[in-house]
Structure formats: C-alpha cells, structure tokens
Design a protein around this motif. Structure first.
Motif, short mmCIF file in Angstrom:
data_model
loop_
_atom_site.label_atom_id
_atom_site.label_comp_id
_atom_site.label_asym_id
_atom_site.label_seq_id
_atom_site.Cartn_x
_atom_site.Cartn_y
_atom_site.Cartn_z
N GLU A 117 -104.83 -27.34 5.92
CA GLU A 117 -103.85 -27.08 5.06
C GLU A 117 -102.87 -25.73 5.35
OE1 GLU A 117 -105.99 -26.14 1.42
OE2 GLU A 117 -106.03 -28.31 0.90
N GLU A 118 -103.73 -24.86 6.13
CA GLU A 118 -102.92 -23.83 6.58
C GLU A 118 -101.86 -24.09 7.84
OE1 GLU A 118 -106.08 -21.08 7.59
OE2 GLU A 118 -106.62 -20.39 5.77
N THR A 119 -102.47 -24.92 8.39
CA THR A 119 -101.44 -25.43 9.40
C THR A 119 -100.09 -25.95 8.92
OG1 THR A 119 -103.25 -25.71 11.01
CG2 THR A 119 -101.10 -26.92 11.49
N ARG A 120 -100.63 -26.94 7.90
CA ARG A 120 -99.34 -27.80 7.28
C ARG A 120 -98.34 -26.65 6.56
NH1 ARG A 120 -100.18 -31.42 1.88
NH2 ARG A 120 -101.42 -29.38 1.72
N PHE A 121 -99.06 -25.52 6.05
CA PHE A 121 -98.15 -24.60 5.24
C PHE A 121 -97.42 -23.92 6.57
CE2 PHE A 121 -101.59 -24.20 1.89
CZ PHE A 121 -101.02 -25.27 1.11
N GLU A 122 -97.94 -23.61 7.41
CA GLU A 122 -97.19 -22.86 8.43
C GLU A 122 -96.34 -23.65 8.98
OE1 GLU A 122 -96.10 -19.41 10.52
OE2 GLU A 122 -97.52 -19.76 8.97
N ILE A 123 -96.38 -25.04 9.39
CA ILE A 123 -95.24 -25.71 9.94
C ILE A 123 -94.09 -25.96 8.74
CG2 ILE A 123 -94.66 -28.20 10.24
CD1 ILE A 123 -97.50 -28.42 11.20
#
Length: 339
Positions: free
Chosen positions: A141-147
């Motif tokens: 989720e954190e990776t998705r938000f950062e993208i």
C-alpha cells in the motif's frame, strides 16, 4: 509456545484439578467453573487456548464456543472441547461452531499434552503468518501511494518548478475532510488520491502550459481537456483509491454554481472529493510563488475564497476551510517553494 496461557472451563472441580495437574507445569493455567465466567475471563485477557467442557448447567459449552467465535476480541482463540460425548453428531456440532479439536473423558495426560502443544504451535504459526501478511500488505500500500504521489508530481513539473504543490494541497484536502467530519478512511483516501488531480496535464502541450500571455479561446479549450485526459489516464478500476483519484481529476474544476468544466456540474452533483480538492488546489495556487506571479497573502487568498462561496466553492466547505486556516499555513510553511 512458551509461557502460553490455557483457560480450563469445567463445572466439576475434580476435572479442573486433573487438567491443571497435567498442564500446570508447562503453561499458565486459568480456570472457570461456568460459561459466563469463562467469557468474562476471555474478554478481560484473551488466553492462547481454551479447554472447554460441553455438558455444563445453564450455558453449555456449545453456547460458550458460539459466543467466543461471534466476538471479534475472542474469535481467534482455539477451542478444544473436553467431553464425555463421543457421538459423531456431537463432534460435528462442535467443529461447525469453530472448535479445533475434541478430547474425550476420561482424559489421558499424554493426549492432552500432545493436543494442546499441537494446537498452540498451529495458532502461533497462524499469528506469525497473519503478521507477515499484514506487514507485506502495508508495504504494498505504501508503495502504491508513493507511485501515485510521484505521478502527481510528474504532472506538476510541467508547469511548476518543484512539484511541492501536490504535497501541500493533499495535506490541505485531508485537513478539510477531517474538519468536515468525514470518516477516517475517506480522509486517508483523499490524502493519497489528491496528488493525481492534475495528472492530465501530461497530455497538455507545453506551448499552452508555459505560455506567458493569456490563452486564446482555442488554447483555453485545450487546457480544459486536462481534466478528461486525467480521468482517462487513471482509467477504470475497482480500487477505491484509484476510483477517487479519477473522480477528483474529472471534477476538481467544476464549480458550485455550474460554471466550471468539463461537465458543468453544480452543487452536490459535484463529487464531494472534487469540491474539497477545488478549495485546496486554489488556496495553494494563490499562496505559492510561480514564475509568472508573486504569492498572494493569506488574507487576500481567503477574501477571494470567501467571495466565491456559493459560486465557485461549496459554501459549507469554505466555512470548514476557514476553521483549519492556521493548520494550512503551517503546512505551507513546512513545504515552501524555497526548499
């Protein structure tokens, strides 16, 4: 599992004594002589495993098990029935209620120790797996938000020197949503979706975005297309975050009085997240330095926003934004263009 806690539930003291004698040397053992006491103990401090008698006066073991499994605080606790009942139908009923095993009376010490040890190990493995899944899900989720944030900043770099605009306005949007009393989940979604609001600028020619003079009619029409281009870039997904991002991209230039674009929506026909981002976007654009303008003062910016209440902006949200102004200024100062 070292230092595990076992709750033994039985209405016969002799049976309790036997099980405490078998398990007391290896585990911390708590006891309850009836169903209500067992439920109270489990809710107060959840044991790692419950040995539960079936035939008890008042609330029998099946009802105790059912209540344990219906309560989110205790539903995860493995339950082993200890009973003289040995019919297949009895065992089936217990398993259907969520029990993990049966031990028949009179109990055998080696059997009790083996079953308890096995189910504690399985329970421990299950907890470790759940923690691992939870941790991995959080990372994804954190990776998705950062993208998403990076994509939003990529669009801002087309006409903004730093890309800090998307960081500031996403904070403003979250604050405004919180002040409006919206659920925590909505507030987090808008915080992570708002950076995508102008992603459609990727499809707008630089000659229009960076034109130093006023846009002519055709250029303005082309500029307005960035809302629809943004929605097309994000596309159709079942993911709530991307669904909200698409709605924001498409609606954040709509106006309360219906004079906005691209669809001329008005009032509450404009998605709430679009109305929130509209205020956050304009506040940041006006109070920030740009190559073509100086930063407006907070007072002048709020005078404009308040004058546009009921025209450009949702009047209720303008009131809420005024209430968070001090926090918004702190965010602006923490992420200023000089960084």
């Amino acid at each position: 599992m070292d230092n595990a806690t076992i709750l033994v539930v039985d209405d016969t003291p002799e049976n309790i004594d036997i099980l405490v004698g078998i398990l007391g040397g290896d585990y911390k053992v708590k006891v309850a002589i009836d169903g209500p006491k067992a439920l109270a103990l489990a809710n107060k401090s959840a044991p790692d495993l419950i040995l539960l008698d079936v035939m008890m006066p008042g609330m029998n073991g099946y009802e105790v098990c059912q209540r344990l499994k219906q309560d989110p605080l205790t539903s995860h606790i493995p339950v082993i029935f200890v009973t003289a009942l040995a019919e297949v139908a009895d065992e089936t009923q217990g398993f259907e209620l969520g029990a993990v095993d049966y031990i028949t009376k009179p109990v055998s010490a080696p059997v009790v120790k083996a079953r308890v040890k096995t189910h504690l190990a399985l329970y421990d493995q299950k907890r470790l797996l759940e923690e691992e899944v939870k941790s991995r899900t959080k990372e994804l989720e954190e990776t998705r938000f950062e993208i998403i944030r990076r994509l939003g900043r990529a669009a801002e770099y087309k006409d903004n020197e730093t890309g800090l605009h998307v960081i500031r306005m996403s904070h403003y949007a979250k604050l405004l949503a919180q002040q409006a009393g919206l659920p925590d989940k909505f507030c987090e979604l808008i915080y992570n979706a708002a950076p995508m609001h102008d992603i459609g600028k990727i499809g707008t020619p630089d000659s229009i975005l960076k034109k130093p003079a006023k846009l002519d009619k055709d250029e303005w029409i082309e500029m307005q297309r960035h809302a629809e281009i943004g929605a097309e870039i994000i596309g159709d997904h079942n993911d709530p975050l991307l669904e909200m991002a698409k709605r924001i991209a498409l609606s954040h230039h709509e106006k309360w009085d219906g004079s906005g674009y691209p669809n001329g929506l008005s009032g509450e026909d404009i998605p709430l997240e679009g109305r929130i981002v509209a205020i956050a976007d304009v506040f940041d654009a006006l109070t920030s330095i740009r190559p073509y303008k100086k930063a407006w003062t907070i007072e002048d910016t709020m005078n404009l926003i308040e004058s546009e209440s009921g025209k450009h902006f949702d009047p209720d949200l303008v009131v809420h934004f005024s209430a968070i102004l001090d926090e918004a200024v702190k965010i602006r100062d923490a992420h200023n263009e000089s960084e």
